[in-house]
Scaffold this motif. Structure first.
Motif, PDB file in Angstrom:
ATOM      1  N   ARG A  52     -35.110  26.197  46.021  1.00 49.54           N
ATOM      2  CA  ARG A  52     -36.039  25.105  45.617  1.00 49.54           C
ATOM      3  C   ARG A  52     -37.418  25.544  46.167  1.00 49.54           C
ATOM      4  O   ARG A  52     -37.353  26.019  47.602  1.00 49.54           O
ATOM      5  CB  ARG A  52     -35.727  24.045  45.969  1.00 49.54           C
ATOM      6  CG  ARG A  52     -34.383  23.436  44.891  1.00 49.54           C
ATOM      7  CD  ARG A  52     -35.001  22.787  43.802  1.00 49.54           C
ATOM      8  NE  ARG A  52     -34.061  21.641  43.504  1.00 49.54           N
ATOM      9  CZ  ARG A  52     -33.357  20.737  44.248  1.00 49.54           C
ATOM     10  NH1 ARG A  52     -33.614  20.947  45.618  1.00 49.54           N
ATOM     11  NH2 ARG A  52     -32.613  20.168  43.722  1.00 49.54           N
ATOM     12  N   HIS A  59     -38.947  23.805  36.832  1.00 47.54           N
ATOM     13  CA  HIS A  59     -38.951  22.430  36.154  1.00 47.54           C
ATOM     14  C   HIS A  59     -39.228  22.435  34.787  1.00 47.54           C
ATOM     15  O   HIS A  59     -39.258  21.485  33.749  1.00 47.54           O
ATOM     16  CB  HIS A  59     -39.670  21.490  37.032  1.00 47.54           C
ATOM     17  CG  HIS A  59     -41.047  21.840  37.054  1.00 47.54           C
ATOM     18  ND1 HIS A  59     -41.513  22.975  37.873  1.00 47.54           N
ATOM     19  CD2 HIS A  59     -42.209  21.417  36.458  1.00 47.54           C
ATOM     20  CE1 HIS A  59     -42.788  22.885  37.871  1.00 47.54           C
ATOM     21  NE2 HIS A  59     -43.272  22.142  37.092  1.00 47.54           N
ATOM     22  N   ASP A  70     -28.954  17.709  33.734  1.00 47.87           N
ATOM     23  CA  ASP A  70     -28.431  17.348  35.106  1.00 47.87           C
ATOM     24  C   ASP A  70     -28.119  18.317  36.106  1.00 47.87           C
ATOM     25  O   ASP A  70     -27.087  19.008  36.112  1.00 47.87           O
ATOM     26  CB  ASP A  70     -27.087  16.394  34.603  1.00 47.87           C
ATOM     27  CG  ASP A  70     -26.596  15.604  35.869  1.00 47.87           C
ATOM     28  OD1 ASP A  70     -27.467  15.295  36.942  1.00 47.87           O
ATOM     29  OD2 ASP A  70     -25.580  15.062  35.443  1.00 47.87           O
ATOM     30  N   HIS A  71     -28.995  18.149  37.223  1.00 46.66           N
ATOM     31  CA  HIS A  71     -28.763  19.233  38.082  1.00 46.66           C
ATOM     32  C   HIS A  71     -27.785  18.831  39.257  1.00 46.66           C
ATOM     33  O   HIS A  71     -27.621  19.623  40.071  1.00 46.66           O
ATOM     34  CB  HIS A  71     -30.181  19.433  38.660  1.00 46.66           C
ATOM     35  CG  HIS A  71     -31.185  19.889  37.629  1.00 46.66           C
ATOM     36  ND1 HIS A  71     -32.588  19.353  37.786  1.00 46.66           N
ATOM     37  CD2 HIS A  71     -31.365  20.678  36.684  1.00 46.66           C
ATOM     38  CE1 HIS A  71     -33.048  19.925  36.848  1.00 46.66           C
ATOM     39  NE2 HIS A  71     -32.182  20.798  36.013  1.00 46.66           N
ATOM     40  N   GLY A  73     -28.360  16.029  41.413  1.00 39.09           N
ATOM     41  CA  GLY A  73     -28.856  15.759  42.622  1.00 39.09           C
ATOM     42  C   GLY A  73     -30.157  14.952  42.325  1.00 39.09           C
ATOM     43  O   GLY A  73     -30.648  15.083  41.203  1.00 39.09           O
ATOM     44  N   ASN A  74     -30.883  14.441  43.258  1.00 40.59           N
ATOM     45  CA  ASN A  74     -32.085  14.051  43.247  1.00 40.59           C
ATOM     46  C   ASN A  74     -33.255  15.310  43.183  1.00 40.59           C
ATOM     47  O   ASN A  74     -33.587  16.198  43.894  1.00 40.59           O
ATOM     48  CB  ASN A  74     -32.478  13.406  44.613  1.00 40.59           C
ATOM     49  CG  ASN A  74     -31.684  12.504  44.884  1.00 40.59           C
ATOM     50  OD1 ASN A  74     -31.081  11.905  44.303  1.00 40.59           O
ATOM     51  ND2 ASN A  74     -31.429  12.376  46.537  1.00 40.59           N
ATOM     52  N   THR A  75     -33.849  15.338  41.884  1.00 37.96           N
ATOM     53  CA  THR A  75     -34.645  16.365  41.535  1.00 37.96           C
ATOM     54  C   THR A  75     -35.595  15.354  40.830  1.00 37.96           C
ATOM     55  O   THR A  75     -35.305  14.494  39.947  1.00 37.96           O
ATOM     56  CB  THR A  75     -34.262  17.343  40.691  1.00 37.96           C
ATOM     57  OG1 THR A  75     -34.254  16.750  39.300  1.00 37.96           O
ATOM     58  CG2 THR A  75     -33.103  18.175  41.380  1.00 37.96           C
ATOM     59  N   HIS A  76     -36.976  15.608  41.181  1.00 43.28           N
ATOM     60  CA  HIS A  76     -38.131  14.980  40.410  1.00 43.28           C
ATOM     61  C   HIS A  76     -38.838  15.673  39.079  1.00 43.28           C
ATOM     62  O   HIS A  76     -40.028  15.820  39.181  1.00 43.28           O
ATOM     63  CB  HIS A  76     -39.243  14.430  41.350  1.00 43.28           C
ATOM     64  CG  HIS A  76     -38.971  15.005  42.990  1.00 43.28           C
ATOM     65  ND1 HIS A  76     -38.436  15.793  43.209  1.00 43.28           N
ATOM     66  CD2 HIS A  76     -39.599  14.309  44.062  1.00 43.28           C
ATOM     67  CE1 HIS A  76     -38.145  15.776  44.406  1.00 43.28           C
ATOM     68  NE2 HIS A  76     -38.762  14.699  44.995  1.00 43.28           N
ATOM     69  N   GLN A  77     -37.771  16.399  38.515  1.00 45.24           N
ATOM     70  CA  GLN A  77     -38.250  17.066  37.489  1.00 45.24           C
ATOM     71  C   GLN A  77     -39.199  16.346  36.415  1.00 45.24           C
ATOM     72  O   GLN A  77     -40.323  16.856  36.265  1.00 45.24           O
ATOM     73  CB  GLN A  77     -37.107  17.775  36.567  1.00 45.24           C
ATOM     74  CG  GLN A  77     -37.437  18.629  35.646  1.00 45.24           C
ATOM     75  CD  GLN A  77     -36.316  19.266  34.823  1.00 45.24           C
ATOM     76  OE1 GLN A  77     -35.184  19.062  34.934  1.00 45.24           O
ATOM     77  NE2 GLN A  77     -36.723  20.543  34.056  1.00 45.24           N
ATOM     78  N   GLU A  79     -41.096  13.686  37.213  1.00 49.43           N
ATOM     79  CA  GLU A  79     -42.298  13.396  37.454  1.00 49.43           C
ATOM     80  C   GLU A  79     -43.048  14.565  37.510  1.00 49.43           C
ATOM     81  O   GLU A  79     -44.392  14.633  37.430  1.00 49.43           O
ATOM     82  CB  GLU A  79     -41.919  12.948  39.023  1.00 49.43           C
ATOM     83  CG  GLU A  79     -41.350  11.532  39.145  1.00 49.43           C
ATOM     84  CD  GLU A  79     -40.887  11.415  40.587  1.00 49.43           C
ATOM     85  OE1 GLU A  79     -41.553  11.986  41.444  1.00 49.43           O
ATOM     86  OE2 GLU A  79     -39.892  10.665  40.781  1.00 49.43           O
TER      87      GLU A  79
END
Length: 101
Positions: A52, A59, A70-71, A73-77, A79
């Motif tokens: 990353r 993104h 659905d990756h 985990g927390n990804t702010h794609q 945003e």
DNA sequence: GACTTGACCACGG
DNA sequence: ACCGTGGCCAAGT
């Protein structure tokens, strides 16, 4: 390139992703069509191993149904995309006009 | 080299 | 519009 003048599939994929214009998105299947020796699924497999934050606009790659993958985990794609002016409809789908090509 | 695993997709019911 | 199913192909075991 790795073998006999032919670029390896993942190199091609990385090259295409790097070319997605700011403020647009494209699909895994679309990338598969623009490259050789790939499928939508293998494109996803390549993307999964990308470190990353190395500058590649990962993104901007989304599912063909215009939802975000659905990756796991927390990804702010979302945003990140909204930060580029990309709009989502009430169902969580990206509006078609943002697709590239 | 066979078998499994995915940030997937098209299609039928 | 919502599932289930089969197909896809590079990588990892």
């Amino acid at each position: 390139m790795s073998d006999n003048g032919r670029v390896s599939p993942r190199e091609q994929v990385l090259s295409v992703v790097a070319r997605i214009p700011y403020g647009r998105v494209t699909g895994y299947g679309t990338i598969a069509r623009m490259t050789e020796g790939t499928s939508a699924r293998s494109v996803g497999s390549f993307m999964r191993q990308l470190p990353r934050g190395h500058g590649l606009p990962w993104h901007r790659v989304v599912r063909s149904d215009r939802t975000l993958a659905d990756h796991g985990g927390n990804t702010h794609q979302r945003e990140l995309l909204e930060g580029e002016g990309i709009r989502f409809d009430a169902r969580g789908r990206i509006e078609p006009r943002f697709f590239w090509p």
